[in-house]
Design a protein around this motif. Structure first.
Motif, PDB file in Angstrom:
ATOM      1  N   MET A  24      11.798 -27.875 -43.643  1.00  0.00           N
ATOM      2  CA  MET A  24      11.328 -26.411 -42.405  1.00  0.00           C
ATOM      3  C   MET A  24      12.256 -24.939 -42.928  1.00  0.00           C
ATOM      4  O   MET A  24      12.898 -24.790 -42.942  1.00  0.00           O
ATOM      5  N   TYR A  34       6.301 -26.203 -42.935  1.00  0.00           N
ATOM      6  CA  TYR A  34       6.937 -26.642 -43.307  1.00  0.00           C
ATOM      7  C   TYR A  34       6.263 -26.402 -45.384  1.00  0.00           C
ATOM      8  O   TYR A  34       5.249 -26.102 -45.153  1.00  0.00           O
ATOM      9  N   ARG A  82       2.025 -28.711 -39.874  1.00  0.00           N
ATOM     10  CA  ARG A  82       3.515 -28.722 -39.333  1.00  0.00           C
ATOM     11  C   ARG A  82       4.148 -27.468 -39.370  1.00  0.00           C
ATOM     12  O   ARG A  82       5.690 -27.836 -38.661  1.00  0.00           O
TER      13      ARG A  82
END
Length: 331
Positions: A24, A34, A82
């Protein structure tokens, strides 16, 4: 698995692989993006730019590249997949995404990379290349979208609806008749200025309209889109479209093609793409001149998963890898 075995299995794609790196990355403004890498850590670097705006990267996107040759970088754009905060449109513009791509490149220690993107991913790839023409070594573009008003008018103004009238009627039905002259604005009010359950209802309709037209083999039956995903996808896409991609003029990409005419470019376009019709791919190819090769796939629509689209993309990527003569770098 060698190439002949793979092709005899009926799939143009390389076998599934797992990332060797996942992280991340803090890109500022409260956003964390992400990022993953797979394939050869010392290979030819390529960044994969997903569509939407509002989509996300997927394991399938890793499979267009020979993992022995390519260092494949995938990332979820701000608010997508994400990346966090999920579905956020705050500090989320085209120029933030371009800056994020540069942040990723610099963080990974890459000098130049190939850029691979389809649909909105092709748009962002082109804008990135125009902004950083010394960093894009090659462009692989699919289902070209130039972020021009005529394209939005086609898809949200009734053009595509002439071919898909049942789905178009369902898309329009949620909006009062007096607001249907600007469906992007009408949906924007409901996606952003209504309770969450109403946002989700309109988000599902927005996503279903697009999903219904993605494949040339589609019969318009997409099922019910997941509510959370549909809300994120639809809000982000609408946010970008109502702001005209945050570009300072209509036709910005074509007006700046002189900055990237030196970059070798492969364009793969479905002949029957109802979301991003072939005219944009043709205009781009003409504007790029001799640096671009356009492959018009005869029986294909918009989706990355269309067999003809996937096959041509893999062939094009393999051809560039071969041309690099095993040097595993871009000169």
């Amino acid at each position: 698995m060698d190439r002949n075995t793979q092709q005899s299995s009926g799939s143009a794609l390389y076998p599934p692989i797992d990332p060797f790196d996942q992280r991340m990355l803090d890109v500022g403004d409260g956003h964390k993006v992400y990022v993953e890498q797979c394939g050869n850590p010392h290979g030819l670097p390529v960044v994969v730019v997903h569509g939407g705006p509002g989509g996300g990267c997927s394991p399938m996107m890793r499979r267009f590249f020979d993992p022995a040759i390519w260092r494949v970088i995938l990332f979820d754009q701000r608010g997508c997949g994400r990346s966090r905060p999920y579905a956020s449109v705050r500090d989320n513009t085209t120029w933030h995404l371009v800056a994020d791509m540069e942040h990723i490149r610099e963080t990974l220690g890459i000098d130049r990379w190939a850029v691979f993107g389809g649909s909105w991913g092709a748009t962002l790839s082109l804008i990135y290349a125009v902004t950083h023409p010394d960093r894009a070594a090659h462009l692989f573009l699919r289902g070209v979208f130039l972020m021009e008003q005529r394209e939005l008018d086609w898809f949200y103004g009734g053009g595509a609806g002439q071919f898909w009238p049942e789905q178009w009627d369902r898309f329009c039905a949620l909006v009062p008749q007096q607001e249907r002259d600007d469906l992007i604005a009408a949906y924007h009010r409901r996606l952003f200025d209504s309770p969450v359950h109403e946002q989700t209802r309109f988000a599902r309709a927005w996503a279903a309209w697009e999903n219904a037209l993605a494949s040339v083999r589609s019969q318009g039956q997409t099922g019910e889109p997941n509510g959370e995903y549909a809300r994120a996808f639809s809000r982000l896409e609408n946010h970008y479209f109502i702001n005209h991609g945050f570009l300072e003029q209509d036709g910005w990409i074509r007006a700046n093609l002189d900055r990237i005419r030196h970059i070798p470019t492969v364009i793969v376009q479905g002949r029957y793409d109802m979301i991003c019709p072939p005219r944009s791919a043709q205009l781009l190819a003409h504007g790029m001149g001799s640096s671009a090769v356009l492959h018009m796939v005869p029986f294909a629509g918009h989706a990355l998963s269309e067999p003809g689209i996937a096959s041509q993309l893999v062939k094009s990527v393999d051809r560039v890898a071969t041309a690099q003569d095993g040097l595993l770098r871009f000169e």
